[in-house]
Write a protein that holds these residues in place. Structure first.
Motif, PDB file in Angstrom:
ATOM      1  N   VAL A  89      -4.364   6.513  20.514  1.00  0.00           N
ATOM      2  CA  VAL A  89      -5.449   6.983  19.662  1.00  0.00           C
ATOM      3  C   VAL A  89      -6.478   5.868  19.545  1.00  0.00           C
ATOM      4  O   VAL A  89      -6.175   4.699  19.776  1.00  0.00           O
ATOM      5  CB  VAL A  89      -4.922   7.437  18.290  1.00  0.00           C
ATOM      6  N   ALA A  90      -7.710   6.216  19.215  1.00  0.00           N
ATOM      7  CA  ALA A  90      -8.777   5.216  19.316  1.00  0.00           C
ATOM      8  C   ALA A  90      -9.621   5.083  18.055  1.00  0.00           C
ATOM      9  O   ALA A  90     -10.430   4.176  17.935  1.00  0.00           O
ATOM     10  CB  ALA A  90      -9.682   5.552  20.501  1.00  0.00           C
ATOM     11  N   GLY A  91      -9.448   5.983  17.092  1.00  0.00           N
ATOM     12  CA  GLY A  91     -10.335   5.960  15.935  1.00  0.00           C
ATOM     13  C   GLY A  91      -9.961   4.886  14.932  1.00  0.00           C
ATOM     14  O   GLY A  91      -8.948   4.203  15.061  1.00  0.00           O
ATOM     15  N   GLY A  92     -10.856   4.727  13.939  1.00  0.00           N
ATOM     16  CA  GLY A  92     -10.587   3.711  12.934  1.00  0.00           C
ATOM     17  C   GLY A  92     -11.123   4.107  11.583  1.00  0.00           C
ATOM     18  O   GLY A  92     -11.106   3.331  10.673  1.00  0.00           O
TER      19      GLY A  92
ATOM     20  N   GLY B  33     -14.326   0.643   8.106  1.00  0.00           N
ATOM     21  CA  GLY B  33     -14.222   2.099   8.009  1.00  0.00           C
ATOM     22  C   GLY B  33     -12.943   2.496   7.287  1.00  0.00           C
ATOM     23  O   GLY B  33     -12.566   1.879   6.286  1.00  0.00           O
ATOM     24  N   GLY B  34     -12.279   3.524   7.831  1.00  0.00           N
ATOM     25  CA  GLY B  34     -11.061   4.018   7.195  1.00  0.00           C
ATOM     26  C   GLY B  34      -9.937   3.008   7.214  1.00  0.00           C
ATOM     27  O   GLY B  34      -9.266   2.782   6.197  1.00  0.00           O
ATOM     28  N   LEU B  35      -9.697   2.380   8.372  1.00  0.00           N
ATOM     29  CA  LEU B  35      -8.642   1.361   8.457  1.00  0.00           C
ATOM     30  C   LEU B  35      -9.029   0.136   7.640  1.00  0.00           C
ATOM     31  O   LEU B  35      -8.233  -0.384   6.857  1.00  0.00           O
ATOM     32  CB  LEU B  35      -8.402   0.955   9.917  1.00  0.00           C
ATOM     33  N   GLY B  36     -10.267  -0.332   7.857  1.00  0.00           N
ATOM     34  CA  GLY B  36     -10.743  -1.535   7.166  1.00  0.00           C
ATOM     35  C   GLY B  36     -10.665  -1.386   5.653  1.00  0.00           C
ATOM     36  O   GLY B  36     -10.367  -2.352   4.938  1.00  0.00           O
ATOM     37  N   GLY B 121      -9.982  -2.858  12.705  1.00  0.00           N
ATOM     38  CA  GLY B 121     -10.431  -1.663  11.988  1.00  0.00           C
ATOM     39  C   GLY B 121     -11.508  -0.952  12.782  1.00  0.00           C
ATOM     40  O   GLY B 121     -12.323  -0.224  12.216  1.00  0.00           O
ATOM     41  N   MET B 122     -11.505  -1.175  14.103  1.00  0.00           N
ATOM     42  CA  MET B 122     -12.570  -0.628  14.953  1.00  0.00           C
ATOM     43  C   MET B 122     -12.324   0.857  15.239  1.00  0.00           C
ATOM     44  O   MET B 122     -11.244   1.380  14.995  1.00  0.00           O
ATOM     45  CB  MET B 122     -12.636  -1.389  16.286  1.00  0.00           C
ATOM     46  N   ASP B 123     -13.345   1.514  15.804  1.00  0.00           N
ATOM     47  CA  ASP B 123     -13.181   2.938  16.121  1.00  0.00           C
ATOM     48  C   ASP B 123     -13.343   3.213  17.618  1.00  0.00           C
ATOM     49  O   ASP B 123     -13.530   4.356  18.016  1.00  0.00           O
ATOM     50  CB  ASP B 123     -14.172   3.787  15.309  1.00  0.00           C
ATOM     51  N   ASN B 124     -13.275   2.152  18.445  1.00  0.00           N
ATOM     52  CA  ASN B 124     -13.407   2.373  19.890  1.00  0.00           C
ATOM     53  C   ASN B 124     -12.717   1.235  20.647  1.00  0.00           C
ATOM     54  O   ASN B 124     -12.577   0.119  20.133  1.00  0.00           O
ATOM     55  CB  ASN B 124     -14.885   2.464  20.280  1.00  0.00           C
ATOM     56  N   ARG B 128     -12.457  -3.119  20.868  1.00  0.00           N
ATOM     57  CA  ARG B 128     -11.100  -3.680  20.738  1.00  0.00           C
ATOM     58  C   ARG B 128     -10.781  -4.637  21.898  1.00  0.00           C
ATOM     59  O   ARG B 128     -10.139  -5.657  21.699  1.00  0.00           O
ATOM     60  CB  ARG B 128     -10.062  -2.568  20.692  1.00  0.00           C
ATOM     61  N   GLY B 145      -4.578  -1.693  15.351  1.00  0.00           N
ATOM     62  CA  GLY B 145      -4.249  -0.398  14.762  1.00  0.00           C
ATOM     63  C   GLY B 145      -5.315   0.603  15.142  1.00  0.00           C
ATOM     64  O   GLY B 145      -6.481   0.235  15.357  1.00  0.00           O
ATOM     65  N   ALA B 146      -4.926   1.868  15.277  1.00  0.00           N
ATOM     66  CA  ALA B 146      -5.891   2.925  15.594  1.00  0.00           C
ATOM     67  C   ALA B 146      -5.337   4.254  15.097  1.00  0.00           C
ATOM     68  O   ALA B 146      -4.121   4.408  14.910  1.00  0.00           O
ATOM     69  CB  ALA B 146      -6.148   2.977  17.103  1.00  0.00           C
ATOM     70  N   VAL B 147      -6.235   5.217  14.908  1.00  0.00           N
ATOM     71  CA  VAL B 147      -5.849   6.513  14.334  1.00  0.00           C
ATOM     72  C   VAL B 147      -6.580   7.662  15.022  1.00  0.00           C
ATOM     73  O   VAL B 147      -7.651   7.482  15.610  1.00  0.00           O
ATOM     74  CB  VAL B 147      -6.188   6.575  12.817  1.00  0.00           C
ATOM     75  N   GLY B 152      -1.179   7.758  14.619  1.00  0.00           N
ATOM     76  CA  GLY B 152      -1.664   6.382  14.598  1.00  0.00           C
ATOM     77  C   GLY B 152      -0.733   5.465  15.356  1.00  0.00           C
ATOM     78  O   GLY B 152       0.393   5.838  15.698  1.00  0.00           O
ATOM     79  N   CYS B 185      -5.538   7.051   7.951  1.00  0.00           N
ATOM     80  CA  CYS B 185      -6.131   5.699   7.882  1.00  0.00           C
ATOM     81  C   CYS B 185      -5.370   4.855   6.872  1.00  0.00           C
ATOM     82  O   CYS B 185      -5.134   3.656   7.089  1.00  0.00           O
ATOM     83  CB  CYS B 185      -7.594   5.773   7.454  1.00  0.00           C
TER      84      CYS B 185
END
Lengths: 92, 249
Positions: A89-92, B33-36, B121-124, B128, B145-147, B152, B185
């Motif tokens: 998965v790649a989102g954050g 973002g969500g993770l951060g 906490g990135m989204d791509n 990363r 980490g990623a979701v 996740g 997240c």
């Protein structure tokens, strides 16, 4: 010989999360996937971009090593191997 | 307000010494973002002394289902400034370095230098991989980490010891704006924060050489053994040879 397959995330929507298969000596990841595709409807479309190419999100680990660094789809399998299929998965 | 009292319930687990380590720790949270949000909230609450948080976005209404650092009045504000406000309200002892900047090959060195730990906490994957390389070059551990949706993944990358991100995922998945629920997240950000907490205090066993995969749809987590690829372009022998040459100069 016996090979254990584990699936994760979206792959679980079309196949079991874990199974052990009795496959012939000399099998490869390619022949293993053909066996799985015969068992599970929709798996082929989910994993393959073309007949010979996996979609870019499909990651396959053989005993913890990505087959991208081994022999790809032609990576040979041995008795007792663990094959993990996961779409990172790649989102954050 | 007494800081000692704040940590009363966690000191039995990590000792005064562990608490002091958290206070002295300097972490980079890459992405707010969500993770951060989950990572920053729990590590600030735990008593981490210095948090550098980096993101270039502004707060949007569609962020609020998962980005718990922000509230409705923050919509339109720069994320890291709003994040700093929330973190400082949680703990006046934490030093927050809020940086509104893209993480790219030009900026990454300055962003990671001076920290003990990089937390993803990135989204791509493009960003990363840049963090992965910087972690290896600067020898700073990297918690990945990623979701996506209910799913996740997390692992801890120790430069030169464990597989790096490229060993695990050699080619980046295509970028898409994936659906996501806030709690995923939260789960993954909290696992990353747990790993950070353990790493910084020397407690327990960190999630190294294993990739934890979370399946929220089925309420299951499993960790897979992962191995280094000796010729990895980022951490393998060819990369190390380049590294040795660079140190000799």
């Amino acid at each position: 010989m016996n090979v254990t397959v584990k699936s994760f995330a979206t792959f679980r929507e079309v196949m079991d999360r874990q199974l052990t298969l009795d496959i012939p000596e000399g099998s490869t990841i390619r022949t293993l996937l053909a066996e799985l595709n015969g068992r599970y409807n929709g798996l082929n479309e989910l994993m393959f971009a073309t007949m010979d190419t996996l979609k870019d999100f499909v990651n396959i680990l053989k005993n913890g090593r990505n087959i991208h660094f081994l022999a790809g789809l032609d990576t040979p399998l041995d008795d007792g191997d663990l094959v993990a299929l996961f779409p990172p998965v790649a989102g954050g | 307000m007494s800081s000692d009292e704040r940590f009363l319930r966690q000191i039995p687990l990590i000792g005064e010494e562990g608490q002091e380590k958290l206070k002295k720790a300097r972490i980079l949270i890459a992405g707010a973002g969500g993770l951060g949000s989950a990572i920053a909230t729990y590590l600030a609450a735990a008593g981490v002394g210095y948090i550098r948080i980096v993101d270039v976005d502004i707060v949007e209404n569609s962020n609020l289902n998962r980005q718990i650092l922000y509230h409705e009045p923050d919509i339109g504000a720069c994320k890291v400034e709003a994040a700093e406000k929330t973190i400082r309200a949680l703990s006046h002892d934490v030093e927050v370095d809020a940086i509104c900047r893209h993480i790219d090959e030009k900026t990454v060195r300055d962003l990671v230098r001076g920290t003990d730990l990089i937390i993803d906490g990135m989204d791509n994957f493009a960003a990363r991989y840049i963090l992965n390389s910087a972690s290896l070059d600067e020898k700073i551990p990297f918690i990945h980490g990623a979701v996506n949706g209910f799913y996740g993944q997390v692992t801890v990358i120790l430069p030169g010891i464990t597989p790096c991100l490229r060993c695990i995922v050699p080619t980046p998945p295509t970028w898409e704006r994936n659906p996501i629920i806030g709690v995923t997240c939260g789960v993954i950000g909290c696992i990353e924060a747990t790993e950070a907490f353990k790493y910084l205090t020397g407690t327990g066993e960190i999630l190294k050489n294993r990739l934890l995969l979370w399946d929220g749809l089925r309420g299951e987590a499993e960790s897979l053994q992962i191995m280094r690829y000796p010729d990895c372009i980022d951490c393998g022998s060819s990369a190390i040879e380049q590294d040795v040459r660079r140190f000799r100069v």
